[in-house]
Scaffold this motif. Structure first.
Motif, PDB file in Angstrom:
ATOM      1  N   LEU A  40       0.828  -1.210   0.000  1.00 33.28           N
ATOM      2  CA  LEU A  40       0.000   0.000   0.000  1.00 33.28           C
ATOM      3  C   LEU A  40       0.860   1.258   0.000  1.00 33.28           C
ATOM      4  O   LEU A  40       0.474   2.278  -0.581  1.00 33.28           O
ATOM      5  CB  LEU A  40      -0.932  -0.002   1.217  1.00 33.28           C
ATOM      6  N   GLU A  43       1.766   1.765  -3.561  1.00 30.72           N
ATOM      7  CA  GLU A  43       0.592   2.236  -4.312  1.00 30.72           C
ATOM      8  C   GLU A  43       0.312   3.698  -3.988  1.00 30.72           C
ATOM      9  O   GLU A  43      -0.023   4.487  -4.877  1.00 30.72           O
ATOM     10  CB  GLU A  43      -0.619   1.367  -3.980  1.00 30.72           C
ATOM     11  N   CYS A  47       0.310   6.610  -6.797  1.00 28.10           N
ATOM     12  CA  CYS A  47      -0.927   7.381  -7.005  1.00 28.10           C
ATOM     13  C   CYS A  47      -0.682   8.871  -6.795  1.00 28.10           C
ATOM     14  O   CYS A  47      -1.290   9.713  -7.469  1.00 28.10           O
ATOM     15  CB  CYS A  47      -2.017   6.892  -6.057  1.00 28.10           C
ATOM     16  N   ARG A  62       1.158   2.575 -10.768  1.00 27.34           N
ATOM     17  CA  ARG A  62      -0.009   2.586  -9.885  1.00 27.34           C
ATOM     18  C   ARG A  62      -0.789   1.280 -10.000  1.00 27.34           C
ATOM     19  O   ARG A  62      -1.161   0.663  -8.988  1.00 27.34           O
ATOM     20  CB  ARG A  62      -0.909   3.779 -10.249  1.00 27.34           C
ATOM     21  N   MET A  63      -1.034   0.816 -11.211  1.00 25.50           N
ATOM     22  CA  MET A  63      -1.805  -0.412 -11.406  1.00 25.50           C
ATOM     23  C   MET A  63      -1.030  -1.639 -10.924  1.00 25.50           C
ATOM     24  O   MET A  63      -1.605  -2.565 -10.349  1.00 25.50           O
ATOM     25  CB  MET A  63      -2.185  -0.552 -12.888  1.00 25.50           C
ATOM     26  N   HIS A  66      -1.314  -1.831  -7.203  1.00 20.23           N
ATOM     27  CA  HIS A  66      -2.648  -2.313  -6.812  1.00 20.23           C
ATOM     28  C   HIS A  66      -2.731  -3.829  -6.963  1.00 20.23           C
ATOM     29  O   HIS A  66      -3.249  -4.534  -6.088  1.00 20.23           O
ATOM     30  CB  HIS A  66      -3.713  -1.624  -7.659  1.00 20.23           C
ATOM     31  N   GLN A  67      -2.209  -4.339  -8.054  1.00 24.11           N
ATOM     32  CA  GLN A  67      -2.240  -5.791  -8.281  1.00 24.11           C
ATOM     33  C   GLN A  67      -1.427  -6.543  -7.227  1.00 24.11           C
ATOM     34  O   GLN A  67      -1.776  -7.661  -6.845  1.00 24.11           O
ATOM     35  CB  GLN A  67      -1.714  -6.098  -9.679  1.00 24.11           C
ATOM     36  N   ALA A  70      -3.652  -6.517  -3.812  1.00 29.10           N
ATOM     37  CA  ALA A  70      -4.944  -7.218  -3.784  1.00 29.10           C
ATOM     38  C   ALA A  70      -4.873  -8.601  -3.125  1.00 29.10           C
ATOM     39  O   ALA A  70      -5.676  -8.899  -2.228  1.00 29.10           O
ATOM     40  CB  ALA A  70      -5.508  -7.312  -5.200  1.00 29.10           C
ATOM     41  N   ARG A 109     -11.677   0.337  -2.249  1.00 26.40           N
ATOM     42  CA  ARG A 109     -12.212   0.077  -3.591  1.00 26.40           C
ATOM     43  C   ARG A 109     -12.730   1.377  -4.221  1.00 26.40           C
ATOM     44  O   ARG A 109     -12.408   1.694  -5.374  1.00 26.40           O
ATOM     45  CB  ARG A 109     -13.326  -0.963  -3.520  1.00 26.40           C
ATOM     46  N   ARG A 112      -9.865   3.813  -5.078  1.00 22.47           N
ATOM     47  CA  ARG A 112      -9.133   3.463  -6.291  1.00 22.47           C
ATOM     48  C   ARG A 112      -9.919   3.843  -7.547  1.00 22.47           C
ATOM     49  O   ARG A 112      -9.334   4.261  -8.553  1.00 22.47           O
ATOM     50  CB  ARG A 112      -8.814   1.961  -6.291  1.00 22.47           C
ATOM     51  N   GLU A 116      -8.629   6.435 -10.384  1.00 21.75           N
ATOM     52  CA  GLU A 116      -8.661   6.070 -11.811  1.00 21.75           C
ATOM     53  C   GLU A 116      -9.225   7.218 -12.647  1.00 21.75           C
ATOM     54  O   GLU A 116      -8.758   7.480 -13.769  1.00 21.75           O
ATOM     55  CB  GLU A 116      -9.521   4.821 -11.990  1.00 21.75           C
TER      56      GLU A 116
END
Length: 439
Positions: A40, A43, A47, A62-63, A66-67, A70, A109, A112, A116
């Motif tokens: 985190l 991330e 971000c 950033r993506m 996140h992956q 998760a 959630r 994010r 986006e």
């Protein structure tokens, strides 16, 4: 007929084993929490640059971050579910903290999705991620605060402050990345960078004090690496720029890279510390299992040949060197013969030694925990005092800490004493003076 004392000795040792098993399970919980915090943090930093650059930079990073986070979120939820089993020994406070963490994770959630769409500001995004991470850090702190095992407690104190220092470094990465990506020096964020640097020094100083010698040496070596020198140069660029001055936006990537290298170094230290905790738990379980086996064997021998009560008196009161001080009873019919009495007395002596060793170990627990508990207590009091100033006087976290620090310096008192005094003040002491009435 079994000796009643033996049942207490065996039960005490079994409880010791259960406690270390619970601790080992919590070390695994702390491991996953640390991994999620690390993901985190990355991330959050990505971000921050993504939003400050209006979506032009760090979208891929950033993506990817996140992956990575998760599956760790799902793993942590499963570990939380396991804590609902009464056999895990979770307290009401622990379960409450877990509930707050779950609520924070649920809110990620929506955050994010907003990121986006580039809806929140970089500052708001950093603040939102930091609230989630703060809940996870608080959970780590609680797990450490509830541990009462020598040799493990000091490592847990080191771990808590390493995690806290690393979180300050993570926030610095995010705030600095935001500043560089925005292309402008903002005084509020520059002050926040300075505060985060001070916070790292405080937390990592305590980590260094409580860490094992090998880990302490590793940390001291890391302070001399080129990464630290590069980070210091970039810090000066951020913190010495005039308010409103232009910053080179192209340096955001370099800043993120260098700050991430240092955070990775801290993460490696954290990984080694957790491995040390696992090994300490495993060693403790082996020792306790052997002690339990030895104690069960001794108790079985005592059950088979119970010693005469007179010999128990001699052994417990330590008067074996003065036989004339107690009556020497004749060998009554039905009792063990004199040649077996010596063996029985030896068995009873072993029982006493077992009790003495257990008592000495418990005493060592208290001594070992004193320094660890003191460090955790001081941190808790100072954090609570900061919270009081923030809520009652509307101060930022940086301003609240500086107010405590300044008061301590002005009055030549310890920061802890000032924090305790702050908590004892009534609400009236924090009331702002009323504005003068108009004529």
């Amino acid at each position: 007929m079994p000796l009643p004392a033996s049942q207490f000795v065996l039960r005490a040792k079994q409880l010791d084993i259960d406690a270390v098993r619970h601790l080992a399970a919590r070390v695994e919980l702390v491991t996953v929490i640390g991994q999620l915090i690390h993901a985190l943090q990355r991330e959050r930093g990505a971000c921050s640059i993504f939003l400050a650059s209006h979506g032009l930079q760090f979208n891929t990073q950033r993506m990817e971050a996140h992956q990575a986070a998760a599956p760790l979120e799902q793993q942590l939820r499963a570990l939380f579910d396991a804590q609902l089993d009464p056999a895990q020994g979770a307290t009401a406070r622990l379960l409450s903290l877990m509930a707050w963490v779950l609520l924070d994770l649920d809110a990620l959630r929506e955050l994010r999705l907003q990121i986006e769409r580039c809806q929140p500001s970089a500052h708001d995004s950093v603040a939102a991620f930091s609230r989630v991470i703060a809940g996870l850090v608080e959970l780590v702190f609680h797990l450490a605060d509830s541990t009462v095992h020598p040799g493990v407690s000091r490592q847990l104190v080191a771990f808590v402050h390493l995690v806290q220092g690393k979180e300050a470094a993570g926030q610095e990465r995010a705030v600095g990345g935001q500043l560089f990506a925005s292309g402008q020096a903002l005084p509020v964020e520059q002050e926040r960078i300075n505060h985060l640097i001070e916070a790292q020094e405080r937390s990592l100083g305590i980590f260094e004090e409580f860490a094992e010698p090998a880990l302490r040496a590793r940390w001291q070596q890391l302070q001399l690496t080129p990464t630290v020198a590069q980070l210091e140069r970039l810090r000066r660029t951020l913190c010495t720029a005039r308010p409103g001055a232009a910053l080179d936006a192209q340096l955001s990537g370099r800043w993120f890279e260098v700050a991430s290298e240092r955070i990775t170094d801290l993460w490696q230290l954290e990984t080694e510390l957790v491995q040390g905790l696992r090994q300490a738990c495993a060693r403790q379980l082996e020792v306790l299992a052997q002690e339990l086996q030895d104690a069960e064997g001794l108790v079985q021998r005592l059950r088979n040949t119970p010693p005469p009560h007179t010999h128990a008196v001699v052994e417990f009161f330590g008067i074996s060197g003065h036989p004339g001080s107690v009556p020497q009873l004749a060998h009554p019919p039905g009792e063990a013969a004199p040649d077996t009495q010596a063996r029985d007395a030896q068995a009873m002596s072993s029982m006493v030694e077992l009790l003495q060793a257990q008592t000495a170990r418990l005493a060592s627990v208290e001594m070992e925990l004193e320094a660890a508990k003191r460090a955790l207590h001081e941190r808790k009091i100072i954090e609570r005092a900061k919270g009081v100033l923030m809520s009652r006087m509307g101060l930022s976290e940086e301003a609240a800490f500086r107010a405590l620090q300044k008061t301590a310096m002005d009055q030549n008192r310890r920061l802890l004493d000032v924090a305790e005094a702050t908590l004892s003040l009534p609400d009236l002491a924090f009331a702002r003076p009323a504005a003068p009435a108009a004529d």
